[in-house]
Write an enzyme that holds these catalytic residues in place. Structure first.
Site, PDB file in Angstrom:
ATOM      1  N   LYS A   1       0.718  -1.005  -0.149  1.00  0.00           N
ATOM      2  CA  LYS A   1      -0.053   0.038   0.036  1.00  0.00           C
ATOM      3  C   LYS A   1       0.748   1.288   0.044  1.00  0.00           C
ATOM      4  CE  LYS A   1      -3.866  -2.407   2.175  1.00  0.00           C
ATOM      5  NZ  LYS A   1      -4.589  -2.491   3.413  1.00  0.00           N
TER       6      LYS A   1
ATOM      7  N   GLN B   1      -4.458  -1.472   9.641  1.00  0.00           N
ATOM      8  CA  GLN B   1      -4.667  -2.781   8.995  1.00  0.00           C
ATOM      9  C   GLN B   1      -5.053  -3.756  10.167  1.00  0.00           C
ATOM     10  OE1 GLN B   1      -3.538  -3.294   5.846  1.00  0.00           O
ATOM     11  NE2 GLN B   1      -3.843  -5.450   5.799  1.00  0.00           N
TER      12      GLN B   1
ATOM     13  N   ASP C   1     -10.779   2.984   4.084  1.00  0.00           N
ATOM     14  CA  ASP C   1     -11.100   1.521   4.001  1.00  0.00           C
ATOM     15  C   ASP C   1     -12.466   1.586   3.820  1.00  0.00           C
ATOM     16  OD1 ASP C   1      -9.093  -0.484   3.828  1.00  0.00           O
ATOM     17  OD2 ASP C   1      -8.722  -0.173   5.977  1.00  0.00           O
TER      18      ASP C   1
HETATM   19  N1  GUN Z   1      -6.833  -6.833   6.209  1.00  0.00           N
HETATM   20  C1  GUN Z   1      -7.299  -7.591   5.057  1.00  0.00           C
HETATM   21  N2  GUN Z   1      -7.633  -6.688   4.143  1.00  0.00           N
HETATM   22  C2  GUN Z   1      -7.708  -5.495   4.663  1.00  0.00           C
HETATM   23  C3  GUN Z   1      -8.224  -4.230   3.862  1.00  0.00           C
HETATM   24  O1  GUN Z   1      -8.659  -4.078   2.881  1.00  0.00           O
HETATM   25  N3  GUN Z   1      -8.033  -3.301   5.026  1.00  0.00           N
HETATM   26  C4  GUN Z   1      -7.616  -3.517   6.373  1.00  0.00           C
HETATM   27  N4  GUN Z   1      -7.303  -2.180   6.798  1.00  0.00           N
HETATM   28  N5  GUN Z   1      -6.922  -4.487   6.889  1.00  0.00           N
HETATM   29  C5  GUN Z   1      -7.272  -5.541   5.979  1.00  0.00           C
END
Ligand code: GUN
Length: 290
Positions: A53, A97, A120
């Site tokens: 990311k 996350q 998100d």
């Molecule tokens: N863990 C797995 N997929 C995601 C996501 O799209 N966002 C976040 N914050 N954590 C995750």
């Protein structure tokens, strides 16, 4: 005939390219979109996702700030960090996350993020907006899947869509987005009886159950569009989706690969949410009478 491959990597690259002029327009107004990524603990998969990311942010002209907190951090400290970021004008998007260590309540943590910075799309204000058909920030994986379906010319109106998995971040919002587009939607989960009978009815099958190769060829209707959300690490270190791709390819009409399918779309939609958050912040700053 072998299924057509829906190339998530290439569609994601298009989505990311389209953000370029929007980032440039913000730069012309003195605004650089900023994303803060909070990672708690040392989960190796989370490390990889966060690194991806951050790299994607750099490539798009988004300033990324990585905040790594120890696994034993108490909830008050984590919430305090989020509150500081909520108040920081240089931060337009905030992401925590997941998964979090067990002593932390993911619901309370997500709800601490200001809804207008919820990159998100997990905050109940945004998931609630989705439920009633208003525009909030969409969860990145389901939003990315909708882009993949549209770019592949897959008609949804009146079609049978089956989503396997009922998580708050994929299964439920995915079902709502498909419903919004007039598909007839079924959500299946671990207690569903006779799963193959239901999946075999799907014109569009979304596999988000988190079990390697759980969707076999016998579970797929010939010609169906099969979207594989899974990323499972096998014992030999290789990656496998939730779909038995090698076998399903001979039955399905379209299929997404793993890797190179849904994963890159999730990242692209995160960037898009972040740029949109910055645009909205810039617009509201310029209309502010102060
Ligand atoms: N863990 C797995 N997929 C995601 C996501 O799209 N966002 C976040 N914050 N954590 C995750």
């Amino acid at each position: 005939m072998a299924a057509r491959i829906i190339d998530g990597k290439s569609i994601a690259a298009d989505v990311r390219r389209a953000l370029g002029p929007r980032v440039a327009a913000l730069a012309a107004r003195g605004v650089r979109p900023g994303l803060a990524v909070i990672r708690v603990g040392d989960d190796p998969a989370s490390r990889v996702y966060v690194r991806n990311k951050e790299r994607a942010c750099e490539q798009t002209g988004i300033a990324s700030r990585h905040i790594a907190l120890p696994a034993r951090v108490d909830e008050a400290e984590l919430l305090g960090t989020i509150h500081q970021l909520n108040a920081d004008a240089a931060v337009h998007g905030i992401l925590v996350q997941l998964p979090l260590p067990h002593h932390l309540d993911p619901g309370r943590v997500v709800e601490a993020i200001a809804p207008h910075k919820d990159a998100d799309g997990f905050h109940p204000m945004n998931t609630g907006a989705l439920l009633v058909g208003r525009t909030g920030f969409l969860p990145c994986t389901p939003a990315g899947i909708m882009v993949m379906l549209d770019r592949s010319g897959i008609e949804l109106r009146g079609k049978r869509a089956v989503v396997v998995g009922r998580s708050n971040i994929v299964g439920k919002p995915m079902a709502l987005l498909l419903l919004q587009r007039d598909a007839t939607v079924t959500i299946c989960h671990s207690k569903t009886r006779d799963l193959p009978a239901l999946t075999r009815e799907a014109d569009v099958l979304v596999a988000a159950l988190g079990r390697a190769r759980a969707i076999s060829a016998a579970m797929v209707k010939p010609g169906a569009c099969v979207i594989d959300v899974g990323i499972n690490r096998l014992e030999d270190g290789s990656l496998a989706g939730d779909v038995d791709t090698t076998a399903v390819r001979d039955v399905a009409g379209w299929i997404t690969p793993v890797p190179g399918g849904v994963g890159p779309m999730t990242v692209a939609m995160l960037l898009a949410n972040c740029v949109r958050a910055a645009e909205l912040a810039a617009a509201s700053a310029s209309s502010d009478p102060d």
